[in-house]
Design an enzyme around this catalytic site. Structure first.
Site, PDB file in Angstrom:
ATOM      1  N   LYS A  66       0.854  -1.191   0.000  1.00  0.00           N
ATOM      2  CA  LYS A  66       0.000   0.000   0.000  1.00  0.00           C
ATOM      3  C   LYS A  66       0.887   1.237   0.000  1.00  0.00           C
ATOM      4  O   LYS A  66       1.854   1.311   0.778  1.00  0.00           O
ATOM      5  CB  LYS A  66      -0.888  -0.034   1.254  1.00  0.00           C
ATOM      6  CG  LYS A  66      -1.931   1.053   1.341  1.00  0.00           C
ATOM      7  CD  LYS A  66      -2.754   0.898   2.625  1.00  0.00           C
ATOM      8  CE  LYS A  66      -3.935   1.827   2.686  1.00  0.00           C
ATOM      9  NZ  LYS A  66      -4.697   1.708   3.957  1.00  0.00           N
TER      10      LYS A  66
ATOM     11  N   SER B 123      -9.740   1.387   2.744  1.00  0.00           N
ATOM     12  CA  SER B 123      -8.912   2.164   1.845  1.00  0.00           C
ATOM     13  C   SER B 123      -7.846   1.352   1.085  1.00  0.00           C
ATOM     14  O   SER B 123      -7.276   1.864   0.125  1.00  0.00           O
ATOM     15  CB  SER B 123      -8.208   3.268   2.638  1.00  0.00           C
ATOM     16  OG  SER B 123      -7.306   2.715   3.567  1.00  0.00           O
TER      17      SER B 123
ATOM     18  N   SER C 121      -9.724  -0.801   7.061  1.00  0.00           N
ATOM     19  CA  SER C 121      -9.148  -0.708   5.711  1.00  0.00           C
ATOM     20  C   SER C 121      -8.478  -1.953   5.183  1.00  0.00           C
ATOM     21  O   SER C 121      -8.277  -2.072   3.984  1.00  0.00           O
ATOM     22  CB  SER C 121      -8.120   0.418   5.666  1.00  0.00           C
ATOM     23  OG  SER C 121      -8.776   1.601   5.367  1.00  0.00           O
TER      24      SER C 121
HETATM   25  N1  GLN Z   1     -12.972   3.264   5.785  1.00  0.00           N
HETATM   26  C1  GLN Z   1     -12.496   3.944   6.951  1.00  0.00           C
HETATM   27  C2  GLN Z   1     -12.273   5.400   6.634  1.00  0.00           C
HETATM   28  O1  GLN Z   1     -12.871   5.882   5.773  1.00  0.00           O
HETATM   29  C3  GLN Z   1     -11.296   3.257   7.488  1.00  0.00           C
HETATM   30  C4  GLN Z   1     -10.065   3.587   6.768  1.00  0.00           C
HETATM   31  C5  GLN Z   1      -8.861   2.900   7.304  1.00  0.00           C
HETATM   32  O2  GLN Z   1      -8.966   1.909   8.042  1.00  0.00           O
HETATM   33  N2  GLN Z   1      -7.718   3.434   6.976  1.00  0.00           N
HETATM   34  O3  GLN Z   1     -11.523   6.092   7.236  1.00  0.00           O
END
Ligand code: GLN
Length: 491
Positions: free
Chosen positions: A80, A155, A179
């Protein structure tokens, strides 16, 4: 024989060791698949082809010498793009860091190097890891390998899609509110968020520091266990890293699961769950029951505050962490500013995308004097209650099991104008970040439209081994993880 990129690392390890194949052949197989199919998926921000080829040749020499090598030696891995690799662009999928090159390696990258894995590319993400669909990347939208009209989740959109598309057998992601687990669920693979402190975050670009954790993606729990073996452990460079010994997660699989107790919180079971997700979860729980485990519905009342807590706490920490991107120290700097104040405003205004900007504004608000007690501190107190509740539940039950995501993958564009619907994607995953508990998502079914469904297993602190053992057992009884997206079958 099957194409090499369709095999598991367990199979590949044998073939590499007995020299039936070389690391270079293996790498070429992945590169061929990427060449052919990456334009359909858009999982990558950069492919490190030359570096990877050089590395593969070096590791082949080590194999040829016959020295014992770590289990994952020679396996490609994708990363990532919020985890730093020295001399490579670290963009966080943001315009503000578009051309920023990392001056150092993250600790996890050093560990990959020591174990002779091959970093093959940087994967796409929601800008600064903020999003649940991958649509917030400033550069491209990654597609779900199971259906290109659907999101892969976020994400870690690229890391999850790349493994599901067999562009690499393994990847690394970060998880602040889900994420790793939510995209793993939506892409039909395994994603693990380790205990807070289990894996060093040195070299991970910070989003919400009290929640962020790096973790592995793989197709099976067994492979995730091998990758966790590589990346886990104390690191003096990360003050939140825990000095807790690292067991051999892969070696410890295969334990009996008879008599283990599972609690399923009704808050993530009775309402707001897509019927096909619920059906798959019940089927999975019943299958585990046949193996001698038991499950019952419990209540974890604080889960209903998850999304509210997130929009205060994660946004507040993000506002503070992202203050460092000022147009001077890192990356993009606005050209037309007339004074320092304007330079800050213009660089940040032009550099950050909408979701990130929204979160910085809301986070700054909840930290501002006069509001901090009502918002930030209240969210912190809610987390204390949640910790207590989960702690009590985990005294009675070995695991807390939930759907990973309340819904399967949704269409690209479907939720982009409905932030509440988007934020609800993380309802089931955020509590493990607040409590610091380890949690894994594994494939547990498919919808009628052939979209994957994920089940989340949460365990006690530092019990990654125990949740991976249950996950591994489940995968031995099912074949969801062996299914492939249609486009690969034509290969
Ligand atoms: N989907 C969550 C957000 O929008 C979590 C993102 C993450 O775990 N980095 O922040």
């Amino acid at each position: 024989m099957k194409k090499l990129h369709l095999l598991t690392t367990i199979e590949l390890n044998k073939l590499l060791k007995n020299r039936t194949i070389t690391c270079q052949q293996l790498l070429h197989s992945y590169l061929e698949n990427i060449n052919k199919n990456e334009p359909k998926i858009d999982a990558f921000l950069e492919i490190y082809k030359e570096n990877a080829l050089t590395k593969a040749a070096q590791i082949d020499k080590l194999y040829d010498k016959g020295d014992p090598l770590p289990f994952l030696a020679g396996m490609p891995i994708v990363i990532k793009n919020n985890i730093c690799l020295k001399n490579k662009k670290i963009t966080c999928a943001s315009k503000i860091l578009e051309n920023f090159v990392s001056p150092y390696d993250a600790t996890v990258i050093n560990k990959l190097e020591k174990n002779h894995l091959i970093p093959l590319g940087a994967t796409n993400l929601d800008e600064f890891a903020m999003g649940s669909s991958g649509e917030n990347s400033a550069f491209k939208i990654t597609k779900n390998p199971w259906d290109f009209d659907y999101v892969p989740g976020g994400s870690c959109s690229g890391s999850a899609a790349a493994v599901a598309a067999h562009f690499a057998p393994l990847s690394l992601g970060s998880d602040t509110g889900g994420s790793i687990r939510q995209p793993a669920a939506l892409c039909g693979i395994v994603g693990l968020k380790p205990t807070y402190g289990r894996v060093s975050r040195f070299g991970l670009v910070a989003f919400a520091s009290s929640l962020d954790q790096i973790g592995p993606f793989a197709k099976t729990a067994q492979e995730a266990a091998h990758l966790l073996n590589v990346i886990a452990g104390h690191d003096a460079q990360d003050a939140t890293s825990a000095p807790v010994p690292v067991p051999d997660y892969a070696q410890n699989l295969g334990q009996d699961i008879k008599g283990l107790k599972i609690g399923v919180p009704k808050e993530l079971f009775e309402t707001g769950i897509h019927p096909e997700v619920k059906e798959a979860l019940v089927k999975a729980l019943e299958l585990l029951k046949k193996q001698g485990t038991s499950w019952e519905i419990i209540s974890l009342n604080t889960i209903k505050y998850s999304v509210a807590i997130y929009s205060i706490l994660a946004f507040a920490e993000a506002a503070s962490n992202l203050a460092r991107f000022d147009g001077i120290r890192y990356g993009f700097s606005a050209k037309d500013a007339e004074n320092l104040d304007e330079l800050y405003k213009k660089s940040r205004g032009q550099g950050f995308g909408d979701e990130v900007t929204t979160r910085i504004i809301l986070g700054t608000f909840s930290l501002s004097s006069g509001y901090i007690d009502d918002y930030y501190l209240k969210a912190k107190k809610a987390i204390l209650l949640m910790k207590k509740e989960f702690h009590e539940a985990l005294k009675k039950y070995d695991f807390i099991v939930t759907p990973t995501s309340p819904t399967p993958a949704f269409k690209i564009g479907e939720k982009i104008n409905d932030p509440i619907a988007m934020y609800l994607s993380d309802l089931a995953t955020e509590s493990a970040n607040y409590t610091g508990l380890p949690a894994v998502s594994i494939p547990c079914g498919f919808t009628k439209n052939n979209l994957p469904i994920g089940m989340q297993i949460i365990g006690n602190h530092f019990e990654e081994g125990k949740i991976l053992n249950l996950a591994d057992r489940f995968q031995q009884l099912t074949d969801y993880h062996t299914k492939m997206p249609e486009f690969l079958e034509e290969n």
